[in-house]
Design an enzyme around this catalytic site. Structure first.
Site, PDB file in Angstrom:
ATOM      1  N   VAL A  70      37.323  35.781  37.811  1.00  0.00           N
ATOM      2  CA  VAL A  70      38.057  34.807  37.007  1.00  0.00           C
ATOM      3  C   VAL A  70      38.907  33.954  37.927  1.00  0.00           C
ATOM      4  O   VAL A  70      39.640  34.467  38.773  1.00  0.00           O
ATOM      5  CB  VAL A  70      38.964  35.509  35.968  1.00  0.00           C
ATOM      6  CG1 VAL A  70      39.814  34.484  35.225  1.00  0.00           C
ATOM      7  CG2 VAL A  70      38.119  36.317  34.983  1.00  0.00           C
ATOM      8  N   ALA A 115      43.176  33.916  41.280  1.00  0.00           N
ATOM      9  CA  ALA A 115      41.846  34.404  40.929  1.00  0.00           C
ATOM     10  C   ALA A 115      41.861  35.922  41.008  1.00  0.00           C
ATOM     11  O   ALA A 115      42.773  36.530  41.572  1.00  0.00           O
ATOM     12  CB  ALA A 115      40.782  33.825  41.861  1.00  0.00           C
ATOM     13  N   LYS A 116      40.843  36.550  40.444  1.00  0.00           N
ATOM     14  CA  LYS A 116      40.715  38.009  40.517  1.00  0.00           C
ATOM     15  C   LYS A 116      39.285  38.380  40.161  1.00  0.00           C
ATOM     16  O   LYS A 116      38.592  37.649  39.451  1.00  0.00           O
ATOM     17  CB  LYS A 116      41.684  38.688  39.539  1.00  0.00           C
ATOM     18  CG  LYS A 116      42.074  40.101  39.953  1.00  0.00           C
ATOM     19  CD  LYS A 116      43.094  40.074  41.076  1.00  0.00           C
ATOM     20  CE  LYS A 116      43.609  41.475  41.391  1.00  0.00           C
ATOM     21  NZ  LYS A 116      44.690  41.455  42.390  1.00  0.00           N
ATOM     22  N   GLY A 117      38.862  39.542  40.652  1.00  0.00           N
ATOM     23  CA  GLY A 117      37.510  40.004  40.360  1.00  0.00           C
ATOM     24  C   GLY A 117      37.470  41.499  40.164  1.00  0.00           C
ATOM     25  O   GLY A 117      38.429  42.212  40.484  1.00  0.00           O
ATOM     26  N   ASP A 156      41.518  45.388  46.548  1.00  0.00           N
ATOM     27  CA  ASP A 156      42.392  45.761  45.434  1.00  0.00           C
ATOM     28  C   ASP A 156      42.127  47.238  45.156  1.00  0.00           C
ATOM     29  O   ASP A 156      41.749  47.977  46.070  1.00  0.00           O
ATOM     30  CB  ASP A 156      42.104  44.867  44.218  1.00  0.00           C
ATOM     31  CG  ASP A 156      43.236  44.861  43.197  1.00  0.00           C
ATOM     32  OD1 ASP A 156      44.197  44.102  43.382  1.00  0.00           O
ATOM     33  OD2 ASP A 156      43.160  45.625  42.217  1.00  0.00           O
TER      34      ASP A 156
END
Length: 427
Positions: A70, A115-117, A156
């Site tokens: 995202v 952003a992040k995944g 992460d």
């Protein structure tokens, strides 16, 4: 919160962490002045990518995993945020984490968007070859939207420098040239930065130190309880301990231990030797019930695990004068109201755990210039960036008579929305 604030594909009855972020936006909106006209920008992620990640398992059969990336907002620069591998990863969670990255990067004035995944998987159930195949396929699936100048992933939960090495290699092969800047948190030998591993924990210490000075809390002998003893929690524990503080309780997935005389985190890490399940067997501390962790008599509480840990149900038990959010979203808005009413100061995640992304920015800059800094350079630059960010936010909180989270959001959202307004809408 109105359902109009939700993207159409999110069930309003199951919004989870994204709902928490929307409530935080509602609380800051009255403080944004004319820029509030643009706040719906932050209520709608710019891009949500959901991908199928098929993986051939060691026994030959094919398993399908669901992956996400995202990009919440790119008004101030390329997307920046980690990738987590966890069985509970959801779109709501990744959306919220990406939004918090938008706020975090702007709060410390990094030239990034958020952003992040993530991939919904339990990596402990995979062999190393299966984990590599999962990582490479996921990277290929999101490859169309990431890049050194577009969106830069990082480690992460349950991902590390090896995962980043595979991601960098996969992206580079697909691009036809080595692209070290596509991820951060890489091994040093592949362009990673010194000081990156402990950066988030060190950042927690820096902002805690600044807050403690202003609250009249001496570091020497300060009693600290830490939830989560992974990369962030263990690094923070070591740095606080070395500065003279006393770690009185630690909670991890294996359980909770406590010692009013202090737990030496260096000795504990040596005892665990990579096996966190052995936490309860540590002979220099007493095992206590997990629920009792929140009521431990301490000066500073550092939640460094997952989101939604301090809630209205347990906030009243907290005895700490200062909470430093090492994790993302560990405190619900309702819990924070209780904590504030009880005289507890909360250092919000978007400031407290910004050390990791700050050193990731340093790594990205070093990759772009092919010139690398010493570890002392990294520590000094990190200290300066976070200290200056903290001072600005502390002063704003005092001037506006708001708590530190609201002040952080005022600072960050104003920067993002100003950039959005200046860029305008095209076409």
């Amino acid at each position: 919160m109105t359902t109009a604030a939700l993207p159409s594909f999110i069930d309003p009855a199951r919004i989870g962490p994204w709902g928490m972020f929307l409530e935080q936006l509602e609380r800051v909106e009255p403080h944004l002045g004319p820029l509030a006209a643009w706040i719906d920008t932050l209520r709608h992620p710019k891009r949500c990518l959901i991908v199928d990640v098929p993986v051939r398992m060691d026994d030959g059969h094919i398993r399908h995993f669901e992956g996400f990336r995202v990009q919440h907002n790119l008004s101030r620069g390329p997307g920046k945020g980690g990738v987590r591998f966890h069985p509970d990863v959801t779109l709501s969670e990744v959306m919220a984490l990406s939004a918090w990255m938008t706020v975090k990067n702007a709060a410390v004035n990094l030239p990034y968007g958020g952003a992040k995944g993530g991939v919904r998987v339990n990596p402990a159930e995979l062999s190393m070859p299966e984990l590599e195949r999962l990582t490479r396929r996921y990277t290929s699936e999101i490859g169309s939207i990431i890049g050194p100048d577009r969106d830069i992933p990082a480690p992460d939960v349950n991902t590390n420098e090896q995962i980043m090495a595979w991601m960098m290699d996969t992206y580079s092969i697909n691009q036809g040239s080595t692209q070290t800047g596509v991820v951060t948190g890489k091994p040093i030998s592949m362009g990673g930065s010194l000081g990156r591993k402990d950066a988030t924990g060190r950042g927690c210490y820096v902002v805690a130190r600044e807050a403690m000075q202003r609250l009249g809390m001496p570091m020497e002998g300060a009693r600290i309880a830490i939830q989560g003893f992974g990369n962030v929690g263990s690094a923070a524990a070591r740095i606080f301990h070395d500065a003279g503080a006393k770690i009185v309780a630690i909670q991890d997935a294996a359980g909770t231990i406590a010692n009013t005389n202090g737990i030496n985190p260096h000795a504990l890490l040596g005892f665990l030797n990579g096996n966190p399940r052995a936490l309860l067997d540590y002979p220099e501390a007493e095992a206590i019930a997990n629920a009792d962790f929140w009521g431990v008599d301490c000066d500073l509480l550092l939640p460094a695990a997952l989101e939604n840990q301090i809630t209205a149900a347990n906030a009243g038990q907290v005895r700490a004068k200062l909470i430093v959010e090492g994790a993302n979203g560990p405190t619900t808005p309702q819990a924070e109201d209780i904590l504030n009413a009880n005289g507890c100061t909360v250092l919000p995640d978007v400031l407290a755990n910004a050390g990791g992304v700050t050193v990731s920015y340093f790594e990205w800059v070093q990759n772009a210039s092919s010139f690398f800094w010493t570890e002392k350079d990294i520590h000094d630059r990190l200290d300066r960036v976070l200290t200056e960010a903290f001072q600005g936010i502390w002063d704003l909180a005092a001037a506006r008579k708001v708590n530190l989270r609201t002040a952080t959001y005022i600072m960050a959202c104003s920067r993002v929305l100003e950039a959005r307004a200046l860029r305008g809408i095209y076409p």
